[in-house]
Design an enzyme around this catalytic site. Structure first.
Site, PDB file in Angstrom:
ATOM      1  N   SER A 101       0.691  -1.203  -0.266  1.00  0.00           N
ATOM      2  CA  SER A 101       0.141  -0.376  -0.195  1.00  0.00           C
ATOM      3  C   SER A 101       0.998   1.110   0.172  1.00  0.00           C
ATOM      4  O   SER A 101       1.727   1.134   0.583  1.00  0.00           O
ATOM      5  CB  SER A 101      -0.677   0.071   1.097  1.00  0.00           C
ATOM      6  OG  SER A 101      -1.008   1.138   1.652  1.00  0.00           O
ATOM      7  N   THR A 150      -5.350   3.305  -7.461  1.00  0.00           N
ATOM      8  CA  THR A 150      -6.214   2.347  -6.761  1.00  0.00           C
ATOM      9  C   THR A 150      -7.677   3.633  -6.971  1.00  0.00           C
ATOM     10  O   THR A 150      -6.913   5.062  -6.162  1.00  0.00           O
ATOM     11  CB  THR A 150      -6.575   2.425  -5.359  1.00  0.00           C
ATOM     12  OG1 THR A 150      -5.705   1.082  -5.173  1.00  0.00           O
ATOM     13  CG2 THR A 150      -7.687   2.458  -4.176  1.00  0.00           C
ATOM     14  N   LYS A 221      -7.350  -0.237  -9.970  1.00  0.00           N
ATOM     15  CA  LYS A 221      -7.741  -0.630  -9.422  1.00  0.00           C
ATOM     16  C   LYS A 221      -9.542  -0.503  -8.620  1.00  0.00           C
ATOM     17  O   LYS A 221      -9.559   0.714  -8.134  1.00  0.00           O
ATOM     18  CB  LYS A 221      -6.899  -1.715  -7.300  1.00  0.00           C
ATOM     19  CG  LYS A 221      -7.163  -1.778  -6.787  1.00  0.00           C
ATOM     20  CD  LYS A 221      -6.611  -2.119  -5.528  1.00  0.00           C
ATOM     21  CE  LYS A 221      -7.504  -2.972  -3.719  1.00  0.00           C
ATOM     22  NZ  LYS A 221      -8.068  -2.290  -3.734  1.00  0.00           N
ATOM     23  N   HIS A 245     -13.164  -2.315  -3.009  1.00  0.00           N
ATOM     24  CA  HIS A 245     -12.216  -1.630  -1.739  1.00  0.00           C
ATOM     25  C   HIS A 245     -12.648  -2.175  -0.315  1.00  0.00           C
ATOM     26  O   HIS A 245     -12.900  -2.114   0.859  1.00  0.00           O
ATOM     27  CB  HIS A 245     -12.352  -0.769  -1.698  1.00  0.00           C
ATOM     28  CG  HIS A 245     -10.975   0.451  -1.555  1.00  0.00           C
ATOM     29  ND1 HIS A 245     -10.210   0.988  -1.646  1.00  0.00           N
ATOM     30  CD2 HIS A 245     -10.363   0.473   0.563  1.00  0.00           C
ATOM     31  CE1 HIS A 245      -9.440   1.338  -1.453  1.00  0.00           C
ATOM     32  NE2 HIS A 245      -9.184   1.054   0.176  1.00  0.00           N
TER      33      HIS A 245
HETATM   34  C1  LIG Z   1      -7.581  -1.931   6.592  1.00  0.00           C
HETATM   35  C2  LIG Z   1      -7.627  -2.201   5.294  1.00  0.00           C
HETATM   36  C3  LIG Z   1      -6.575  -1.379   4.400  1.00  0.00           C
HETATM   37  C4  LIG Z   1      -7.033  -1.267   3.351  1.00  0.00           C
HETATM   38  N1  LIG Z   1      -6.100  -0.137   2.513  1.00  0.00           N
HETATM   39  C5  LIG Z   1      -5.988  -0.418   1.507  1.00  0.00           C
HETATM   40  C6  LIG Z   1      -5.257   0.726   0.666  1.00  0.00           C
HETATM   41  O1  LIG Z   1      -3.759   1.017   1.615  1.00  0.00           O
HETATM   42  N2  LIG Z   1      -4.842   0.567  -0.430  1.00  0.00           N
HETATM   43  C7  LIG Z   1      -6.000  -0.136  -1.375  1.00  0.00           C
HETATM   44  O2  LIG Z   1      -5.747  -0.094  -2.650  1.00  0.00           O
HETATM   45  N3  LIG Z   1      -6.562  -0.887  -0.843  1.00  0.00           N
HETATM   46  C8  LIG Z   1      -6.525  -0.933   0.783  1.00  0.00           C
HETATM   47  N4  LIG Z   1      -7.620  -2.021   1.388  1.00  0.00           N
HETATM   48  C9  LIG Z   1      -8.124  -2.528   0.379  1.00  0.00           C
HETATM   49  C10 LIG Z   1      -8.362  -3.846   0.007  1.00  0.00           C
HETATM   50  O3  LIG Z   1      -6.559  -3.245  -0.554  1.00  0.00           O
HETATM   51  C11 LIG Z   1      -8.894  -5.575  -0.702  1.00  0.00           C
HETATM   52  O4  LIG Z   1      -9.334  -4.527  -2.097  1.00  0.00           O
HETATM   53  C12 LIG Z   1      -9.994  -5.447   0.220  1.00  0.00           C
HETATM   54  O5  LIG Z   1      -9.415  -5.247   1.477  1.00  0.00           O
HETATM   55  C13 LIG Z   1     -10.137  -7.176  -0.362  1.00  0.00           C
HETATM   56  O6  LIG Z   1     -11.061  -7.124   0.580  1.00  0.00           O
HETATM   57  P1  LIG Z   1     -11.293  -8.883   1.617  1.00  0.00           P
HETATM   58  O7  LIG Z   1     -10.388  -7.746   3.051  1.00  0.00           O
HETATM   59  O8  LIG Z   1     -12.794  -8.597   1.546  1.00  0.00           O
HETATM   60  O9  LIG Z   1     -10.448  -9.623   1.145  1.00  0.00           O
HETATM   61  C14 LIG Z   1      -7.636  -2.248   2.559  1.00  0.00           C
HETATM   62  C15 LIG Z   1      -8.558  -3.141   2.851  1.00  0.00           C
HETATM   63  C16 LIG Z   1      -8.642  -2.988   4.566  1.00  0.00           C
HETATM   64  C17 LIG Z   1      -9.229  -3.903   4.969  1.00  0.00           C
END
Ligand SMILES: Cc1cc2nc3c(=O)[nH]c(=O)nc-3n(C[C@H](O)[C@H](O)[C@H](O)COP(=O)(O)O)c2cc1C
Length: 352
Positions: A101, A150, A221, A245
């Site tokens: 990230s 993203t 994304k 997300h």
């Molecule tokens: C705590 C947390 C922080 C996240 N931070 C980012 C991030 O910094 N950048 C990003 O593109 N997606 C971020 N995401 C989204 C994830 O990349 C991903 O799309 C998502 O967690 C997938 O769903 P799942 O948690 O049900 O597997 C984050 C998700 C969570 C749970």
């Protein structure tokens, strides 16, 4: 795999648990991602030699041992003192691709050292083009081969449940968050760059500019429709990550498994389509592969493993998911990924 959720909750403070577990508004998109898989059933074939299941796939000319990768998740030291370094070591041991990230708590250079190879890098576009150029050239210099922009937070978001968890946390946050919880200015990738991201004025012109700026492969994304998938092709994007997300951006969306088919159909195999959101079982991964996904990302599950048991927990989560996928591939008579097709599943209308 979900047995890791409860020990993770117990290991974390309410505010950090809230950051990990919640969505936006009433958390409906979050729930939809999980529920989406229930509307798809499997169509197994039998009496096929399944003695040697093969989970390998090729992504941008590189062989992956399994079609599962680690999604970018910000600020992983909020979950374990070793944060992204523990995840990198686990990814290395399990031969899994890690997407780092922009709001990582460990620099891309240090994660690359722990991983043994540069990670894929997730971009939250900085608010100015100058800062974007500087961040992208730093990431390129670190050796990253893939940039994952993203695009689903450019309009902002409403994290109500997280706010409630924060209020329930009686601790003094200021020692770790001198600029306030959620501030990104002091994070390692913002060295020399203002901590403002996600310019709401961004358009497809920005994709063109980014395309010209870097030789890295470019993935978007957060694509969820056929219309935007076609624009990805038009603007020279190298891959699509169908994502909402993890239900953390916009409320009352479709699950990503429901958005996936129209995206796959509209790109017609010209670029790889990846997907994330709510994947908790080997059967979930199998359904996405059947719908044409190249590989599947997990977010929260590996962070549950990290929060509860550090590197070992992340490794175990990956092992479990891989073992479950391997099992369903055998059960359904599809011992290689190429054999998993739309004929392997049946989609049922949730309303019927
Ligand atoms: C705590 C947390 C922080 C996240 N931070 C980012 C991030 O910094 N950048 C990003 O593109 N997606 C971020 N995401 C989204 C994830 O990349 C991903 O799309 C998502 O967690 C997938 O769903 P799942 O948690 O049900 O597997 C984050 C998700 C969570 C749970």
């Amino acid at each position: 795999m979900m047995d890791f959720e409860e020990p993770a909750r117990q290991a974390l403070s309410p505010a950090h648990w809230g950051y990990l577990a919640t969505g936006v508004d009433d958390d409906d998109t979050l729930g939809a991602n999980l529920a989406g898989f229930k509307h798809i059933q499997l169509r197994p074939r039998h009496l096929i030699d399944v003695s040697k299941p093969n989970l390998r796939t090729e992504v941008f000319g590189v062989t992956w041992e399994s079609p599962v990768f680690l999604c970018p998740v910000g600020a992983q030291k909020a979950f374990h003192p070793e944060g992204e370094v523990a995840v990198a070591r686990a990814a290395r041991a399990q031969k899994t691709t890690q997407i780092l990230s922009t709001v990582t708590s460990v620099s891309v250079e240090d994660v690359a050292a722990a991983l043994g190879t540069p990670p894929w890098y997730q971009l939250y576009m900085p608010a100015t083009w100058d800062a974007t150029q500087r961040m992208v050239s730093r990431v390129e210099a670190a050796g990253c081969s893939v940039l994952v922009w993203t695009i689903d937070l450019l309009g902002g978001r409403n994290t109500e449940t997280l706010t409630r968890f924060r209020r329930a946390d009686a601790r003094d946050c200021s020692p770790c968050h001198p600029s306030g919880p959620g501030s990104i200015a002091s994070k390692p990738m913002f060295r020399g760059i203002a901590g403002e991201i996600n310019p709401p004025e961004a358009t497809w012109d920005y994709v063109d500019r980014l395309r010209k700026l870097t030789r890295m492969k470019l993935i978007l994304k957060g694509i969820e429709t056929a219309e935007d998938a076609k624009l990805c092709l038009k603007h020279g994007v190298d891959g699509i990550l169908v994502s909402n997300h993890g239900g953390r951006a916009t409320e009352t969306l479709r699950s990503t498994i429901e958005s996936l088919p129209e995206v796959v159909d509209s790109v017609g195999g010209r670029i790889p389509v990846f997907v994330d959101g709510g994947f908790r079982r080997g059967t979930d991964v199998y359904k996405a592969l059947a719908l044409g996904a190249k590989a599947v990302g997990v977010g929260r599950p590996y962070i549950y493993g990290l929060a509860a048991f550090g590197q070992e927990g992340v490794e175990r989560v990956l092992e479990i998911l891989r073992a479950e996928l391997q099992l369903v591939m055998r059960q359904c008579g599809t011992p290689s990924l190429a054999q998993i097709t739309r004929a392997s599943i049946q989609m049922n209308n949730p309303k019927s």
